[in-house]
Design a protein around this motif. Sequence first.
Motif, PDB file in Angstrom:
ATOM      1  N   SER A 161       7.531  11.306   8.967  1.00 21.59           N
ATOM      2  CA  SER A 161       8.351  10.713  10.177  1.00 21.59           C
ATOM      3  C   SER A 161       7.591  11.375  11.334  1.00 21.59           C
ATOM      4  N   THR A 162       5.476  11.817  11.010  1.00 23.27           N
ATOM      5  CA  THR A 162       5.041  11.896  12.041  1.00 23.27           C
ATOM      6  C   THR A 162       4.328  10.969  13.094  1.00 23.27           C
ATOM      7  N   ALA A 163       3.400  11.973  13.880  1.00 28.80           N
ATOM      8  CA  ALA A 163       2.776  10.555  14.162  1.00 28.80           C
ATOM      9  C   ALA A 163       1.057  10.796  13.952  1.00 28.80           C
ATOM     10  N   HIS A 164       0.954  11.581  12.557  1.00 38.80           N
ATOM     11  CA  HIS A 164      -0.350  10.594  11.593  1.00 38.80           C
ATOM     12  C   HIS A 164      -0.358   9.525  11.411  1.00 38.80           C
ATOM     13  N   THR A 165      -1.481   8.777  12.228  1.00 40.94           N
ATOM     14  CA  THR A 165      -2.019   7.905  11.998  1.00 40.94           C
ATOM     15  C   THR A 165      -3.249   7.515  10.937  1.00 40.94           C
ATOM     16  N   ARG A 166      -3.888   6.742  11.073  1.00 38.78           N
ATOM     17  CA  ARG A 166      -5.179   6.626  10.360  1.00 38.78           C
ATOM     18  C   ARG A 166      -6.301   4.520  10.954  1.00 38.78           C
ATOM     19  N   GLU A 167      -6.848   4.531  11.037  1.00 36.78           N
ATOM     20  CA  GLU A 167      -7.227   3.138  10.992  1.00 36.78           C
ATOM     21  C   GLU A 167      -8.129   2.424  10.455  1.00 36.78           C
ATOM     22  N   VAL A 168      -7.951   1.868   9.629  1.00 39.74           N
ATOM     23  CA  VAL A 168      -8.279   1.178   8.181  1.00 39.74           C
ATOM     24  C   VAL A 168      -9.692   0.003   8.542  1.00 39.74           C
ATOM     25  N   SER A 169     -10.574  -0.471   8.389  1.00 40.08           N
ATOM     26  CA  SER A 169     -11.207  -1.647   8.752  1.00 40.08           C
ATOM     27  C   SER A 169     -11.350  -2.505   7.180  1.00 40.08           C
ATOM     28  N   LEU A 170     -10.783  -3.688   7.026  1.00 41.81           N
ATOM     29  CA  LEU A 170     -10.767  -3.954   5.818  1.00 41.81           C
ATOM     30  C   LEU A 170     -11.464  -5.111   6.528  1.00 41.81           C
ATOM     31  N   VAL A 171     -12.649  -6.551   5.075  1.00 40.97           N
ATOM     32  CA  VAL A 171     -13.422  -7.148   5.231  1.00 40.97           C
ATOM     33  C   VAL A 171     -12.164  -7.921   4.551  1.00 40.97           C
ATOM     34  N   ARG A 172     -11.606  -9.326   5.217  1.00 40.49           N
ATOM     35  CA  ARG A 172     -11.185  -9.776   4.027  1.00 40.49           C
ATOM     36  C   ARG A 172     -11.817 -10.710   2.799  1.00 40.49           C
ATOM     37  N   ASN A 173     -11.631 -11.026   2.104  1.00 41.24           N
ATOM     38  CA  ASN A 173     -12.312 -11.574   0.498  1.00 41.24           C
ATOM     39  C   ASN A 173     -11.264 -12.125  -0.495  1.00 41.24           C
ATOM     40  N   GLU A 174     -12.190 -13.237  -1.251  1.00 38.91           N
ATOM     41  CA  GLU A 174     -11.415 -13.665  -2.335  1.00 38.91           C
ATOM     42  C   GLU A 174     -11.038 -12.967  -3.363  1.00 38.91           C
ATOM     43  N   ILE A 175     -10.307 -12.865  -4.139  1.00 40.50           N
ATOM     44  CA  ILE A 175     -10.397 -11.739  -4.693  1.00 40.50           C
ATOM     45  C   ILE A 175     -10.777 -12.245  -6.068  1.00 40.50           C
ATOM     46  N   LYS A 176     -11.330 -12.220  -6.962  1.00 40.72           N
ATOM     47  CA  LYS A 176     -11.968 -13.056  -8.108  1.00 40.72           C
ATOM     48  C   LYS A 176     -11.168 -12.355  -9.225  1.00 40.72           C
ATOM     49  N   LEU A 177     -11.467 -13.144 -10.312  1.00 39.43           N
ATOM     50  CA  LEU A 177     -11.234 -12.355 -11.191  1.00 39.43           C
ATOM     51  C   LEU A 177     -11.887 -10.897 -12.255  1.00 39.43           C
ATOM     52  N   GLU A 178     -13.496 -10.874 -11.533  1.00 36.48           N
ATOM     53  CA  GLU A 178     -13.959 -10.372 -12.407  1.00 36.48           C
ATOM     54  C   GLU A 178     -13.436  -9.025 -11.889  1.00 36.48           C
ATOM     55  N   ASP A 179     -13.218  -9.171 -10.183  1.00 32.45           N
ATOM     56  CA  ASP A 179     -13.045  -7.575  -9.985  1.00 32.45           C
ATOM     57  C   ASP A 179     -11.776  -7.093 -10.309  1.00 32.45           C
ATOM     58  N   GLN A 180     -10.595  -7.574 -11.125  1.00 35.93           N
ATOM     59  CA  GLN A 180      -9.490  -6.860 -11.937  1.00 35.93           C
ATOM     60  C   GLN A 180      -9.404  -6.801 -13.389  1.00 35.93           C
ATOM     61  N   ALA A 181     -11.283  -6.938 -14.092  1.00 35.76           N
ATOM     62  CA  ALA A 181     -11.289  -6.317 -15.144  1.00 35.76           C
ATOM     63  C   ALA A 181     -11.043  -5.372 -15.775  1.00 35.76           C
ATOM     64  N   ALA A 182     -11.275  -5.614 -16.916  1.00 35.57           N
ATOM     65  CA  ALA A 182     -10.930  -3.559 -17.549  1.00 35.57           C
ATOM     66  C   ALA A 182     -12.025  -3.458 -17.967  1.00 35.57           C
ATOM     67  N   LYS A 183     -12.701  -2.260 -17.749  1.00 35.24           N
ATOM     68  CA  LYS A 183     -13.882  -1.454 -18.185  1.00 35.24           C
ATOM     69  C   LYS A 183     -13.844   0.028 -18.542  1.00 35.24           C
ATOM     70  N   SER A 184     -14.751   0.521 -19.588  1.00 31.75           N
ATOM     71  CA  SER A 184     -15.046   1.631 -20.039  1.00 31.75           C
ATOM     72  C   SER A 184     -15.472   2.882 -19.583  1.00 31.75           C
ATOM     73  N   TYR A 185     -15.202   3.981 -19.753  1.00 29.91           N
ATOM     74  CA  TYR A 185     -16.749   4.877 -19.242  1.00 29.91           C
ATOM     75  C   TYR A 185     -16.049   6.065 -20.746  1.00 29.91           C
ATOM     76  N   VAL A 186     -17.365   7.280 -21.259  1.00 28.95           N
ATOM     77  CA  VAL A 186     -16.535   7.928 -21.914  1.00 28.95           C
ATOM     78  C   VAL A 186     -16.661   9.598 -20.964  1.00 28.95           C
ATOM     79  N   VAL A 187     -15.336  10.061 -21.772  1.00 30.93           N
ATOM     80  CA  VAL A 187     -15.116  11.558 -21.392  1.00 30.93           C
ATOM     81  C   VAL A 187     -16.257  12.225 -22.032  1.00 30.93           C
ATOM     82  N   ASP A 188     -17.055  13.738 -21.580  1.00 28.58           N
ATOM     83  CA  ASP A 188     -17.805  14.085 -23.095  1.00 28.58           C
ATOM     84  C   ASP A 188     -18.079  15.293 -22.651  1.00 28.58           C
ATOM     85  N   LYS A 189     -17.470  15.872 -21.701  1.00 31.82           N
ATOM     86  CA  LYS A 189     -17.195  17.119 -21.459  1.00 31.82           C
ATOM     87  C   LYS A 189     -15.909  17.926 -21.675  1.00 31.82           C
TER      88      LYS A 189
END
Length: 700
Positions: free
Chosen positions: A325-353
């Motif tokens: 409930s303190t006064a700490h705030t931040r300002e965030v600038s967002l560019v409104r955009n179309e949310i496409k299916l590929e933006d929600q798509a699954a992705k993969s990577y390898v943890v090798d260390k």
Amino acid sequence: MRQRLSLTSLAITLCLFATASLATPHTVPLSELFPNPGQTKAAIVINKVLERYHYRKVTLDRDFARAVLARYLDDLDPNRAFFLAHDVERFENGARRFDENLRRGELDVAFDVFRVYRMRVDERVAYALELLDRKFDFDRTELYAFDAENTPWAKDTAELDDRWRRRVKNDFLTLKLADKSESEIRERLTKRYQGLARRIHQFDGDDVFQAFMNSYTGTIEPHTSYMSPATSENFDISMKLSLEGIGAVLRGDNEYTVVQSTVPGGPARDSGQVRAGDQIVGVAQGLDGPMEDVVGWRLEDVVDKIRGPKGSVVRLQIMPKSSGSTAHTREVSLVRNEIKLEDQAAKSYVVDKLANGPGLEIGVIEIPAFYRDFEAEGAGRSNFRSTTRDVRALIEKLAAAGVDGIVVDLRGNGGGSLAEATSLTGLFIDLGPVVQVKDAFGKVEVETDTDSGVAYDGPLAVLVDRESASASEIFAAAIQDYGRGLIIGEPTFGKGTVQTLIDLNRYVPGDHDDLGRLRLTMAEFFRISGGSTQLRGVEPDIRFPTADYMTKHGERSLENALPWTRIDPARFKKVGAVEVGRLTRRSAERIAGDFGFKMLTERSKLMRDVDEQKQVSLRESDRRAEDDARERRFKADQDRFLRSQGITPVDEDADEIDEDALEVQRDAIARIEVDEAARILADEIQLGRGSNAIRSVMRN
């Protein structure tokens, strides 16, 4: 603080994705705030639909009617800031036959309550504006109870005046701590209080009816709600247009607009600066438009300010949940955009260390949502996108890379398509039931994987957190019940109910005004082992220490949520068993000395403390000390972790930020839990459970 999730609010906030606009508001005379025949008819229909079709059996008796009235008063005045005790007593006396009134669709009590409420708001706003002309003593030791839902109703005006004196003083101090000048503070608060009265004066009869009916439905269960004709129309518009906006779902909580969740692929989530639980206190248009204070605004009006066309900029002033409930705030600038299916798509990577041994590699598949391109599928396109299809391809890719095991990361995944949850499970099991669905009449249907063969039969773990919900819980529960893999992380959200949208007009033949729609809870999900995913969610086999501080979260925090229960298990055959004792001990030993988990655990403690806080000091020195201590507590552990990873910490509140460095910092924090999940799976492989090699057995 009581947590409420109004599905009407959720329906409204879906308009954050749309570009439609709300009607120009106007002041509604008190003489118009009386029920009309259409609302009476709608109330009668809603009663009958709820009693017949709701999953939780509803009996409109005297006790239930009293609970509805109490809920309505709480929804209008959650902090006991407007009504007096004698108002409430009069309402209760006038509602002695409220059950009979509601059964006949008689709504006079509901409208009477609102008319008194509007008059009380006018009185309180006038007093608040008077207080702004006075001086406040910020050296005096006193407290303000900002969460006063359990406080008795004020017995007289003098007691209410004292509550408002503290409230206005707190509002003033909050802005003072944010380094606003006295003149700016008085101007901003004047607009805030005047705006509160103005917005209440804009409620018409349909708004009052919707507010009351949602108190009614909320008394039954939190995911059932009523949408007036106007709200239904706005909902339809939002569903037909492209998903353009910031990609966030909001809810109203007292006088604040709170981020309920962010959408994968949306500007809000991609920014990394908008998180669940944050409060939106200001909205501005464009790069340099004036910031409008939106504290106390109706949710619909905040949504109207935030949404807009693709490519336009909206700036949000956010009070992070971590700031309390303190006064700490931040300002965030967002560019409104179309949310496409590929933006929600699954992705993969390898943890090798990994520290578990040389040459051991674990593949990770991130699944932000359970998606399926129903439009492309309906059009007959054979290559339509879906979670299952994408994950199958990623498994093949990881198999080709020679990884030793796979972690499926479902953190933050709020669900989506039930069909995809079922078919995705089928990539890891060979035929069998996935989830049971029980309807309001007791009928149980089983969703089953009917495709023979598996895409992957090697070592598997599923990483979940408190935001993993619905379809995520169905998948994780099935993997756990089959013994197919380890479930790691935090207990999940606990959303195990099914809703449908009902057009009330279909129940009343002939010509009549539009009656609106009802979002109705009509079924519940059950695991194949028999227990529900409702309320408890999925309990991990190996819990992370952050779970120890989940006191108020997810379905558990919602009023009148359906309880956990069980039915008979489905017929299925376990394919494995997981011995977690040694794995848990090894993980605990690593985590005990891990700076990353120390940071995450401290954050969870901080969030718990914020949730449990009921009042704040009105002494400036105390508040500054509290704010500074919380900020130091939040940043110290983060900085220590980042430096342990060789990363120079980035100040997210700085005027100029190196975005690339900030992205590295966010990625490092996001990897803390997934890296440990990979180590746990590597432990399991090294301890000899199953084959270390991946076999990709693709279906025909």
